[in-house]
Write a protein that holds these residues in place. Structure first.
Motif, mmCIF file in Angstrom:
data_model
loop_
_atom_site.group_PDB
_atom_site.id
_atom_site.type_symbol
_atom_site.label_atom_id
_atom_site.label_comp_id
_atom_site.label_asym_id
_atom_site.label_seq_id
_atom_site.Cartn_x
_atom_site.Cartn_y
_atom_site.Cartn_z
ATOM 1 N N SER A 36 11.477 -15.360 36.548
ATOM 2 C CA SER A 36 10.563 -16.053 37.456
ATOM 3 C C SER A 36 10.500 -15.437 38.845
ATOM 4 N N GLY A 37 11.256 -14.383 39.110
ATOM 5 C CA GLY A 37 11.184 -13.842 40.458
ATOM 6 C C GLY A 37 11.865 -12.508 40.664
ATOM 7 N N GLY A 38 12.049 -11.759 39.606
ATOM 8 C CA GLY A 38 12.640 -10.432 39.725
ATOM 9 C C GLY A 38 11.594 -9.409 40.134
ATOM 10 N N LYS A 39 11.938 -8.148 40.016
ATOM 11 C CA LYS A 39 11.049 -7.058 40.435
ATOM 12 C C LYS A 39 9.715 -7.083 39.681
ATOM 13 N N LYS A 40 9.771 -7.231 38.371
ATOM 14 C CA LYS A 40 8.533 -7.250 37.570
ATOM 15 C C LYS A 40 7.664 -8.457 37.923
ATOM 16 N N GLU A 41 8.280 -9.600 38.080
ATOM 17 C CA GLU A 41 7.523 -10.820 38.387
ATOM 18 C C GLU A 41 6.922 -10.752 39.791
ATOM 19 N N THR A 42 7.653 -10.149 40.724
ATOM 20 C CA THR A 42 7.138 -9.998 42.086
ATOM 21 C C THR A 42 5.939 -9.060 42.101
ATOM 22 N N GLY A 44 3.931 -8.517 39.584
ATOM 23 C CA GLY A 44 2.851 -9.258 38.925
ATOM 24 C C GLY A 44 2.219 -10.278 39.848
ATOM 25 N N LEU A 45 3.045 -10.970 40.617
ATOM 26 C CA LEU A 45 2.543 -11.958 41.569
ATOM 27 C C LEU A 45 1.669 -11.288 42.623
ATOM 28 N N ALA A 46 2.128 -10.179 43.168
ATOM 29 C CA ALA A 46 1.363 -9.468 44.189
ATOM 30 C C ALA A 46 0.010 -9.042 43.639
ATOM 31 N N GLU A 63 2.259 -7.186 50.459
ATOM 32 C CA GLU A 63 3.373 -6.255 50.313
ATOM 33 C C GLU A 63 4.397 -6.922 49.415
ATOM 34 N N GLU A 64 5.169 -6.112 48.729
ATOM 35 C CA GLU A 64 6.182 -6.678 47.832
ATOM 36 C C GLU A 64 7.521 -5.983 48.020
ATOM 37 N N ARG A 65 8.559 -6.766 47.971
ATOM 38 C CA ARG A 65 9.924 -6.260 48.075
ATOM 39 C C ARG A 65 10.795 -7.062 47.117
#
Length: 76
Positions: A36-42, A44-46, A63-65
């Motif tokens: 729900s909030g790892g690198k892949k999910e972040t 995807g969210l962006a 931006e994503e980190r």
């Protein structure tokens, strides 16, 4: 046990209304495990936020980190 859940797109759109630039931050530990909030999910969210803004005729810079551990100050 830590459990996380992503917010819905309509809820996020309400929260970001009028914003031009946002930072999506994920965590590399607990929320990665529950997808729900790892690198892949972040990432995807962006992408979803950029696409939703474009569909609405808006420009949203996202931006994503992803940090190793949000809960440990030294890692942030």
């Amino acid at each position: 046990m830590i459990v996380a859940e992503q917010k819905s797109l309509p809820e996020l759109k309400r929260m970001l209304k009028g914003k031009k630039k946002v930072l999506a931050v994920g965590c590399g530990t607990c929320v990665s495990v529950c997808f729900s909030g790892g690198k892949k999910e972040t990432a995807g969210l962006a992408s979803t936020l950029r696409t939703a803004a474009a569909v609405d005729g808006e420009i949203l810079e996202v931006e994503e980190r992803t940090v190793q551990r949000q809960c440990v100050k030294e890692f942030v």
